[in-house]
Design a protein around this motif. Structure first.
Motif, short mmCIF file in Angstrom:
data_model
loop_
_atom_site.label_atom_id
_atom_site.label_comp_id
_atom_site.label_asym_id
_atom_site.label_seq_id
_atom_site.Cartn_x
_atom_site.Cartn_y
_atom_site.Cartn_z
N ASP A 1 -82.85 -75.59 17.44
CA ASP A 1 -83.21 -76.62 16.36
C ASP A 1 -84.34 -77.37 17.04
O ASP A 1 -84.59 -78.55 16.67
N GLY A 2 -85.32 -76.78 17.87
CA GLY A 2 -86.30 -77.53 18.40
C GLY A 2 -87.77 -77.29 17.62
O GLY A 2 -87.75 -76.47 16.48
N ASP B 1 -98.96 -71.42 15.14
CA ASP B 1 -100.45 -71.63 15.54
C ASP B 1 -100.52 -73.22 15.79
O ASP B 1 -99.95 -73.98 14.81
N GLY B 2 -101.18 -73.35 16.80
CA GLY B 2 -101.36 -74.63 17.06
C GLY B 2 -100.19 -75.52 18.28
O GLY B 2 -100.33 -76.53 18.70
N GLN B 3 -99.31 -74.47 18.47
CA GLN B 3 -98.35 -74.79 19.55
C GLN B 3 -98.42 -73.84 20.78
O GLN B 3 -99.00 -72.86 20.96
N TYR B 4 -98.18 -74.64 21.82
CA TYR B 4 -98.12 -74.01 23.37
C TYR B 4 -96.64 -73.78 23.70
O TYR B 4 -95.99 -74.51 23.73
N ILE B 5 -96.35 -72.35 23.64
CA ILE B 5 -94.71 -72.18 24.00
C ILE B 5 -94.42 -71.44 25.08
O ILE B 5 -95.21 -70.87 25.90
N THR C 1 -87.63 -73.34 18.76
CA THR C 1 -87.29 -73.18 19.97
C THR C 1 -85.69 -73.52 20.31
O THR C 1 -85.18 -74.37 19.39
N GLY C 2 -85.09 -72.68 21.34
CA GLY C 2 -83.63 -72.78 21.47
C GLY C 2 -83.12 -71.66 20.79
O GLY C 2 -81.92 -71.34 21.23
N SER C 3 -84.08 -70.77 20.15
CA SER C 3 -83.48 -69.55 19.55
C SER C 3 -83.77 -68.44 20.69
O SER C 3 -84.54 -68.29 21.15
N ARG C 4 -82.80 -67.67 20.31
CA ARG C 4 -83.11 -66.14 21.01
C ARG C 4 -83.20 -65.39 19.77
O ARG C 4 -82.21 -65.15 18.75
N LEU D 1 -87.03 -68.33 23.13
CA LEU D 1 -88.12 -69.51 22.81
C LEU D 1 -87.57 -70.95 23.61
O LEU D 1 -86.70 -71.66 22.81
N VAL D 2 -88.19 -71.04 24.71
CA VAL D 2 -87.54 -72.11 25.49
C VAL D 2 -88.32 -73.24 25.08
O VAL D 2 -87.51 -74.35 25.12
N SER D 3 -89.66 -73.41 25.02
CA SER D 3 -90.23 -74.74 24.48
C SER D 3 -91.41 -74.77 23.72
O SER D 3 -91.91 -73.55 23.56
N SER D 4 -91.78 -75.66 23.05
CA SER D 4 -92.93 -75.61 21.99
C SER D 4 -93.32 -76.88 22.09
O SER D 4 -92.78 -77.93 21.72
N VAL D 5 -94.70 -77.06 22.36
CA VAL D 5 -95.53 -78.56 22.33
C VAL D 5 -96.63 -78.20 21.32
O VAL D 5 -97.59 -77.22 21.57
N THR D 6 -97.27 -79.39 21.07
CA THR D 6 -98.51 -79.35 20.15
C THR D 6 -99.60 -79.21 21.30
O THR D 6 -99.51 -79.93 22.34
#
Length: 311
Positions: free
Chosen positions: A72-73, A78-82, A129-132, A163-168
Motif C-alpha cells: 500500500d506504499g 517514472d520519476g521514482q527511485y526504488i 511498494t510493499g508488494s511482491r 518492491l521495498v521502497s519508492s521515493v520521488t
C-alpha cells in the motif's frame, strides 16, 4: 579525506539494471495479468529470499504480471527511485539465474526509468511498494539485442520482485522566491538543476538558501543517513566537478562532518525531506588548501542539493 559522495552506493543487478535520468511521476496502470504468471507461487516473508514454484516448462505469451502480496506504499513509476529484492529464474526448468542479497543493509536501488529491461519495467509499473510481484516475459522481449548467457530467445524469464521502497527522485514542495547573494538555479523537466553564478568575490563564509521548501514530514538531523541528488560546481568558472544526476542515480550519505565535507553536512541538517537547497562553501567548509581530484586547492564550491529521503 572526507568525500562528498555516499558512504555506500546502491547495488545493481547485472542483467536488469542501468542508470539514466528520470521524469516526473505520472498516471499509469499495472501490467497485464496472464495465465503463465498466475501459476507462480512464492512462500516466505516479504524481504526474505522466497521459495518459488511454478510448472515447467513455463511459457509466457508476452509480459504477464501476478501480484503475490499487495502493498500500500508509493507506486513504482517514472520519476521514482526504488529499492527492490529480486529473484530471476529460467522458465524452462525453474533454475535461479540471479538473486539479490535480501539484506536491508545492502539494498538494490535504482531509478525506475533506468530499468534496462522494458518488459520487466512494464510488469512492475504502478505496483505499490510493499508488494511482491511475479513477472513473466519472453526472453526475446526482455533482451531484444540477444539473450544473455544461460538463456535462449525461445525461453521465458521469470522475475519475483519485492518492491521495498519508492521515493520521488527530485525535490518536491513549495518553490520559494530567489535569494540574493547566492547563485540562481533553474530546473529541467526531470528536476536536474542548472546553476548560474552571480560573479564577483567569493563569500568568505558559508551561505545556504532554501529554493524548495520540502513537503515531507521528516527533518534531517545530524548523523542521519540521507538520500540526495546533488550537483557541485566551482565558484571560479562554474565547472561541474561532481553530480549524482550525471552519475545516474541519487546517493546515500551521512549528515555529519566526519563523513562529508563540513559545508555539505551543514547545508542539509535541519532541512525537510523534499527540500532543495543551494549552498556556497568557502574553502574552510570544503577541501581547504588541499587539491581534491579536479577541485583545485583553495576552491569555493557551490552545491544544489535535493533531499529525497531519510534512513
Amino acid at each position: 579525506m572526507r568525500q562528498i559522495t555516499a558512504l555506500a552506493t546502491a547495488g545493481t543487478l547485472t542483467l536488469t539494471l542501468a542508470a539514466c535520468s528520470t521524469g516526473d511521476p505520472q498516471a499509469c496502470t499495472t501490467g497485464p495479468d496472464g495465465a503463465a504468471a498466475d501459476t507462480i507461487t512464492a512462500t516466505g516473508d516479504f524481504g526474505s529470499a522466497p521459495q518459488i514454484d511454478f510448472p515447467t516448462p513455463l511459457n509466457s505469451n508476452g509480459v504477464q504480471t501476478h501480484t503475490l502480496v499487495e502493498g500500500d506504499g508509493p507506486t513504482a513509476q517514472d520519476g521514482q527511485y526504488i529499492t527492490v529484492d529480486i529473484t530471476l529464474l529460467k522458465g524452462s526448468d525453474g533454475s535461479v539465474l540471479q538473486q539479490t542479497s535480501y539484506d536491508p543493509t545492502s539494498p538494490t536501488s535504482f531509478l525506475f526509468s533506468g530499468l534496462a529491461i522494458p518488459a520487466l519495467k512494464t510488469g512492475l509499473e504502478c505496483q505499490p511498494t510493499g508488494s511482491r510481484v511475479a513477472v513473466t516475459m519472453p526472453v526475446g522481449d526482455a533482451f531484444p539485442d540477444g539473450a544473455p548467457q544461460g538463456l535462449t530467445d525461445d525461453d521465458t524469464l521469470v522475475a519475483v520482485v519485492d518492491l521495498v521502497s519508492s521515493v520521488t527522485a527530485r525535490a518536491h514542495g513549495t518553490v520559494l522566491p530567489a535569494v540574493s547573494g547566492v547563485p540562481s538555479v533553474v530546473r529541467a523537466p526531470d528536476g536536474r538543476p542548472g546553476i548560474t553564478l552571480t560573479g564577483g568575490e567569493a563569500p568568505d563564509e558559508l551561505k545556504v538558501a532554501t529554493l524548495i521548501d520540502g513537503d515531507g514530514d521528516e527533518t534531517v538531523a545530524e548523523g542521519d543517513s540521507v538520500l540526495v541528488q546533488y550537483t557541485g560546481v566551482l565558484w571560479d568558472g562554474g565547472t561541474v566537478f561532481d553530480s549524482s544526476w550525471e552519475n545516474g542515480a541519487p546517493v546515500t550519505l551521512a549528515a555529519d562532518e566526519d563523513s562529508v565535507i563540513p559545508g555539505f553536512a551543514k547545508a542539509i541538517i535541519g532541512k525537510k525531506v523534499g527540500s532543495q537547497v543551494v549552498a556556497v562553501l568557502p574553502p574552510d567548509e570544503g577541501y581547504g588548501d588541499t587539491e581534491q581530484g579536479t577541485i583545485p586547492a583553495g576552491s569555493t564550491l557551490v552545491f544544489v542539493i535535493d533531499i529525497l529521503a531519510i534512513g
